[in-house]
Design a protein around this motif. Structure first.
Motif, PDB file in Angstrom:
ATOM      1  N   PRO A  34       0.809  -1.233   0.000  1.00  0.00           N
ATOM      2  CA  PRO A  34       0.000   0.000   0.000  1.00  0.00           C
ATOM      3  C   PRO A  34       0.836   1.274   0.000  1.00  0.00           C
ATOM      4  CG  PRO A  34      -0.099  -1.082   2.144  1.00  0.00           C
ATOM      5  CD  PRO A  34       0.578  -2.032   1.208  1.00  0.00           C
ATOM      6  N   LEU A  35       2.026   1.239   0.620  1.00  0.00           N
ATOM      7  CA  LEU A  35       2.882   2.424   0.619  1.00  0.00           C
ATOM      8  C   LEU A  35       3.350   2.752  -0.791  1.00  0.00           C
ATOM      9  CD1 LEU A  35       4.437   4.612   2.168  1.00  0.00           C
ATOM     10  CD2 LEU A  35       6.323   2.985   2.405  1.00  0.00           C
ATOM     11  N   SER A  36       3.778   1.742  -1.540  1.00  0.00           N
ATOM     12  CA  SER A  36       4.244   1.957  -2.910  1.00  0.00           C
ATOM     13  C   SER A  36       3.137   2.538  -3.776  1.00  0.00           C
ATOM     14  CB  SER A  36       4.741   0.636  -3.508  1.00  0.00           C
ATOM     15  OG  SER A  36       5.826   0.113  -2.777  1.00  0.00           O
ATOM     16  N   VAL A  37       1.963   1.926  -3.707  1.00  0.00           N
ATOM     17  CA  VAL A  37       0.826   2.407  -4.487  1.00  0.00           C
ATOM     18  C   VAL A  37       0.435   3.814  -4.048  1.00  0.00           C
ATOM     19  CG1 VAL A  37      -1.611   2.004  -5.028  1.00  0.00           C
ATOM     20  CG2 VAL A  37      -0.018   0.068  -4.919  1.00  0.00           C
ATOM     21  N   GLY A  38       0.488   4.068  -2.744  1.00  0.00           N
ATOM     22  CA  GLY A  38       0.121   5.376  -2.215  1.00  0.00           C
ATOM     23  C   GLY A  38       1.059   6.478  -2.658  1.00  0.00           C
ATOM     24  N   LEU A  45      10.389   3.417  -8.362  1.00  0.00           N
ATOM     25  CA  LEU A  45       9.799   3.989  -7.149  1.00  0.00           C
ATOM     26  C   LEU A  45       9.296   2.905  -6.210  1.00  0.00           C
ATOM     27  CD1 LEU A  45       7.728   7.063  -8.414  1.00  0.00           C
ATOM     28  CD2 LEU A  45       9.571   7.100  -6.721  1.00  0.00           C
ATOM     29  N   CYS A  46       8.646   1.900  -6.771  1.00  0.00           N
ATOM     30  CA  CYS A  46       8.139   0.793  -5.948  1.00  0.00           C
ATOM     31  C   CYS A  46       9.282   0.024  -5.296  1.00  0.00           C
ATOM     32  CB  CYS A  46       7.289  -0.150  -6.800  1.00  0.00           C
ATOM     33  SG  CYS A  46       5.677   0.536  -7.263  1.00  0.00           S
ATOM     34  N   TRP A  47      10.350  -0.221  -6.048  1.00  0.00           N
ATOM     35  CA  TRP A  47      11.506  -0.929  -5.486  1.00  0.00           C
ATOM     36  C   TRP A  47      12.155  -0.090  -4.390  1.00  0.00           C
ATOM     37  CZ3 TRP A  47      12.917  -5.463  -4.571  1.00  0.00           C
ATOM     38  CH2 TRP A  47      14.254  -5.851  -4.390  1.00  0.00           C
ATOM     39  N   LEU A  48      12.185   1.204  -4.579  1.00  0.00           N
ATOM     40  CA  LEU A  48      12.721   2.102  -3.555  1.00  0.00           C
ATOM     41  C   LEU A  48      11.891   2.023  -2.281  1.00  0.00           C
ATOM     42  CD1 LEU A  48      14.557   4.440  -2.596  1.00  0.00           C
ATOM     43  CD2 LEU A  48      12.963   6.019  -3.722  1.00  0.00           C
ATOM     44  N   MET A  49      10.573   2.095  -2.411  1.00  0.00           N
ATOM     45  CA  MET A  49       9.693   2.018  -1.244  1.00  0.00           C
ATOM     46  C   MET A  49       9.810   0.672  -0.542  1.00  0.00           C
ATOM     47  SD  MET A  49       8.267   4.921  -0.904  1.00  0.00           S
ATOM     48  CE  MET A  49       9.761   5.644  -1.564  1.00  0.00           C
ATOM     49  N   VAL A  50       9.895  -0.390  -1.319  1.00  0.00           N
ATOM     50  CA  VAL A  50      10.023  -1.739  -0.754  1.00  0.00           C
ATOM     51  C   VAL A  50      11.271  -1.840   0.109  1.00  0.00           C
ATOM     52  CG1 VAL A  50      10.572  -4.143  -1.343  1.00  0.00           C
ATOM     53  CG2 VAL A  50       8.684  -2.968  -2.494  1.00  0.00           C
ATOM     54  N   ASN A  51      12.373  -1.320  -0.379  1.00  0.00           N
ATOM     55  CA  ASN A  51      13.630  -1.435   0.363  1.00  0.00           C
ATOM     56  C   ASN A  51      13.690  -0.498   1.566  1.00  0.00           C
ATOM     57  OD1 ASN A  51      15.684  -3.395  -0.956  1.00  0.00           O
ATOM     58  ND2 ASN A  51      14.668  -2.392  -2.674  1.00  0.00           N
ATOM     59  N   ILE A  52      13.015   0.635   1.484  1.00  0.00           N
ATOM     60  CA  ILE A  52      12.917   1.503   2.660  1.00  0.00           C
ATOM     61  C   ILE A  52      12.141   0.789   3.766  1.00  0.00           C
ATOM     62  CG2 ILE A  52      11.847   3.614   3.553  1.00  0.00           C
ATOM     63  CD1 ILE A  52      12.568   4.964   0.905  1.00  0.00           C
ATOM     64  N   VAL A  53      11.032   0.154   3.389  1.00  0.00           N
ATOM     65  CA  VAL A  53      10.238  -0.602   4.363  1.00  0.00           C
ATOM     66  C   VAL A  53      11.041  -1.778   4.910  1.00  0.00           C
ATOM     67  CG1 VAL A  53       8.192  -2.062   4.672  1.00  0.00           C
ATOM     68  CG2 VAL A  53       8.028   0.071   3.378  1.00  0.00           C
TER      69      VAL A  53
END
Length: 237
Positions: free
Chosen positions: A97-101, A206-214
């Protein structure tokens, strides 16, 4: 895989992609291939099977997978298998949900039009790149919401599945699944004239970035939690 390194690589990739598409006409060159001489897109959104498989059905599958993991974590958290995969499940539940958001927030602020709305493809809005300004008097009356690619973000958000399994082989399989899903969903939207290739590629990064931050935050929190638990046990032991 080290999340910190992946975060740095993702930021670099975003910079390179933005620079590439800002300084070249690659978006237009690729999109022209999907727009025929009869002024029609290769596909249209009225195709029932493709629309279900690559739009409604694909989004429903991502939501369904997220709900299954949430149910497992909430109602079966004491099961051995859930305990073993708790960190990975947590990463997936937060990262999707963070990536999509994040992509959705950017879509609402960039004011970039879809290809089908551009004068080049029969619309009435001039083509501008992400850092360009609309010509005087030609700014769209309504806010445009086509950059980054929101639909593809649901597929690329599945990159979080990389952190779910334990073995390298299974991780790579999930990575391939996520890349395939995101690419298929993104390509479909390009073929119907809803997105440029830059929209899809930048969404992927962007999604890969968010995934790795999480993943980084979750791993750090888990390490801190384990350290505190060990300290308490040592004091009471």
């Amino acid at each position: 895989m080290n999340p910190i390194k992946q975060i740095l690589w993702s930021i670099l990739a975003l910079f390179v992609l933005l620079l590439c598409f800002e300084k070249t006409n690659l978006d237009l060159l690729v999109q022209d291939v999907f727009y025929s001489s009869s002024q029609q897109w290769i596909l249209d959104t009225t195709h029932p099977v493709l629309h279900f498989l690559l739009y409604d059905g694909a989004k429903a599958a991502v939501i369904g997978w997220e709900l299954l993991l949430l149910i497992a974590l909430v109602f079966f958290r004491k099961k051995a298998i859930v305990k073993a995969y708790r960190q990975g499940i947590t990463i997936v539940l937060i990262a999707i949900p963070l990536s999509v958001g994040v992509v959705s927030v950017l879509k609402n602020s960039t004011n970039i039009a879809c290809p089908y709305a551009l004068t080049r493809y029969g619309g009435d809005i001039p083509y501008v790149r992400i850092f360009d300004h609309y010509p005087e008097g030609q700014r769209p009356q309504k806010q445009q919401r086509c950059f980054p690619a929101g639909h593809a973000s649901a597929g690329f958000a599945l990159l979080a599945l990389y952190y779910l399994p334990k073995t390298r082989r299974r991780k790579n399989q999930f990575l391939a699944l996520a890349l395939g899903a995101g690419t298929a969903m993104g390509t479909y939207k390009m073929l119907v004239g809803h997105h440029f290739i830059s929209h899809t590629l930048i969404t992927m990064v962007l999604c890969w970035l968010m995934v790795n931050i999480v993943a980084l935050c979750t791993q750090r929190f888990s390490s801190l939690e384990n350290s505190e638990y060990t300290a308490i046990n040592n004091q009471t032991g």
